[in-house]
Design a protein around this motif. Sequence first.
Motif, PDB file in Angstrom:
ATOM      1  N   SER A  10       0.832  -1.200   0.000  1.00  0.00           N
ATOM      2  CA  SER A  10       0.000   0.000   0.000  1.00  0.00           C
ATOM      3  C   SER A  10       0.867   1.251   0.000  1.00  0.00           C
ATOM      4  O   SER A  10       1.829   1.350   0.771  1.00  0.00           O
ATOM      5  N   ALA A  11       0.485   2.206  -0.837  1.00  0.00           N
ATOM      6  CA  ALA A  11       1.199   3.483  -0.876  1.00  0.00           C
ATOM      7  C   ALA A  11       1.000   4.252   0.428  1.00  0.00           C
ATOM      8  O   ALA A  11       1.899   4.990   0.863  1.00  0.00           O
ATOM      9  N   LEU A  12      -0.152   4.098   1.064  1.00  0.00           N
ATOM     10  CA  LEU A  12      -0.396   4.775   2.341  1.00  0.00           C
ATOM     11  C   LEU A  12       0.520   4.228   3.433  1.00  0.00           C
ATOM     12  O   LEU A  12       1.022   4.981   4.275  1.00  0.00           O
ATOM     13  N   ASP A  13       0.741   2.900   3.421  1.00  0.00           N
ATOM     14  CA  ASP A  13       1.682   2.314   4.385  1.00  0.00           C
ATOM     15  C   ASP A  13       3.090   2.853   4.146  1.00  0.00           C
ATOM     16  O   ASP A  13       3.833   3.144   5.095  1.00  0.00           O
ATOM     17  N   LEU A  14       3.451   2.996   2.884  1.00  0.00           N
ATOM     18  CA  LEU A  14       4.772   3.530   2.557  1.00  0.00           C
ATOM     19  C   LEU A  14       4.885   4.985   3.010  1.00  0.00           C
ATOM     20  O   LEU A  14       5.954   5.424   3.454  1.00  0.00           O
ATOM     21  N   LEU A  15       3.789   5.737   2.917  1.00  0.00           N
ATOM     22  CA  LEU A  15       3.791   7.125   3.380  1.00  0.00           C
ATOM     23  C   LEU A  15       4.034   7.203   4.885  1.00  0.00           C
ATOM     24  O   LEU A  15       4.744   8.096   5.364  1.00  0.00           O
ATOM     25  N   VAL A  16       3.451   6.288   5.644  1.00  0.00           N
ATOM     26  CA  VAL A  16       3.684   6.246   7.086  1.00  0.00           C
ATOM     27  C   VAL A  16       5.166   6.034   7.377  1.00  0.00           C
ATOM     28  O   VAL A  16       5.754   6.690   8.251  1.00  0.00           O
ATOM     29  N   VAL A  17       5.792   5.121   6.640  1.00  0.00           N
ATOM     30  CA  VAL A  17       7.228   4.876   6.810  1.00  0.00           C
ATOM     31  C   VAL A  17       8.031   6.130   6.470  1.00  0.00           C
ATOM     32  O   VAL A  17       8.983   6.494   7.175  1.00  0.00           O
ATOM     33  N   ALA A  18       7.644   6.809   5.387  1.00  0.00           N
ATOM     34  CA  ALA A  18       8.354   8.020   4.977  1.00  0.00           C
ATOM     35  C   ALA A  18       8.255   9.104   6.039  1.00  0.00           C
ATOM     36  O   ALA A  18       9.241   9.796   6.333  1.00  0.00           O
ATOM     37  N   VAL A  19       7.077   9.264   6.628  1.00  0.00           N
ATOM     38  CA  VAL A  19       6.895  10.297   7.655  1.00  0.00           C
ATOM     39  C   VAL A  19       7.721   9.973   8.894  1.00  0.00           C
ATOM     40  O   VAL A  19       8.458  10.826   9.419  1.00  0.00           O
ATOM     41  N   LEU A  20       7.624   8.733   9.381  1.00  0.00           N
ATOM     42  CA  LEU A  20       8.393   8.359  10.573  1.00  0.00           C
ATOM     43  C   LEU A  20       9.897   8.441  10.314  1.00  0.00           C
ATOM     44  O   LEU A  20      10.670   8.908  11.162  1.00  0.00           O
ATOM     45  N   GLY A  21      10.324   7.974   9.142  1.00  0.00           N
ATOM     46  CA  GLY A  21      11.740   8.041   8.807  1.00  0.00           C
ATOM     47  C   GLY A  21      12.233   9.470   8.698  1.00  0.00           C
ATOM     48  O   GLY A  21      13.346   9.791   9.142  1.00  0.00           O
TER      49      GLY A  21
END
Length: 344
Positions: free
Chosen positions: A227-238
């Motif tokens: 999911s692109a939304l899951d990847l966005l969560v990783v990007a924000v936390l990272g």
Amino acid sequence: MNRLTASLQRFAATTRARTLEFLRDRSALSWNLLFPIVLVGGFAMIFSGEPEPLFRVAVMGAPTSATAAFLETPGVATEPVQAQDTAIQRVARQRIDMLLDVETQPVRYWINPNAQSGALLEHLLRATLTAEPPQRVAVAGDPIRYVDWVLPGILAMNVMFSSLWGVGYGIVRYRKNGYLKRLNATPLTALEFICAQLASRLGLVVLMTSIMFAGCQWLIGFRMAGSALDLLVVAVLGSVAMIALGLIIAARVTSEELASGMLNIFSWPMLVLSGVFYSIDEAPQWLQGLAQWLPLTHILDAARAIMLDGAGLWEVRGALLALAAMSIALLVLGASLFKWTPQG
């Protein structure tokens, strides 16, 4: 002639002054001398091991005398299986050549018919186990291209550099030119300033990374199984973790040269150890353990699991928790160390 002589004298005096300025800046001098040695030493530790094996076999159970001859073949590297489903998925993605279950009778193995190395390994296995032919299980799957594997690393590298240099170098420059001193005379608190820097850089980093992601998808059509939304969560936390690390560097440093050196000290080991361009699976175990203390490692682990294997947030919760813990610890430390002026 006198004008030429005077010009040469001014040139020589300016050259001498700039050279002495650099030599007296011990932080910049040490960085220029030590960084190449550290970088070469890091690569030497990672790539000084045994040569890459020709085949990789995941093994379930303890090898018998019949299978030991096959597994001890020169060029065949074995690894124990932690989870059968994960190992089968690795065979499908051609990340390992074979999964071998030596506890069944007859011996059972999983192979990807589309992998040339797997086909050769299969012939070798059947030639070794002639008394009781092994049972074959075909696993279909396309290989993961290098561009699919390396793209999360490129995106994460962009997050790292944008976060570290955008915050760390910028605040040091503010402190050096007196901008922070003027802000200190206003009602603005240190916490408010740090939160504003975090929010501003976070928005810019996520926006730029999203544009890069969409552009790369349009140009090359990379693999995106999750999911692109899951990847966005990783990007924000990272991004938060990287920005917090930049705040640590910028908390008290007043020299732009020192800030540049420290930013490189933090960024280059992450590029080398976190597996941006290559896997460090063959590196010594202590070096792989050290990589787990770097935020870029957890960003890449989570991003690749989502993009390549279709993992969800629950499957990458370990990496997300590590990033969250690093972010909190670094933000608290950065806020406690922060000072407005070189004097304090």
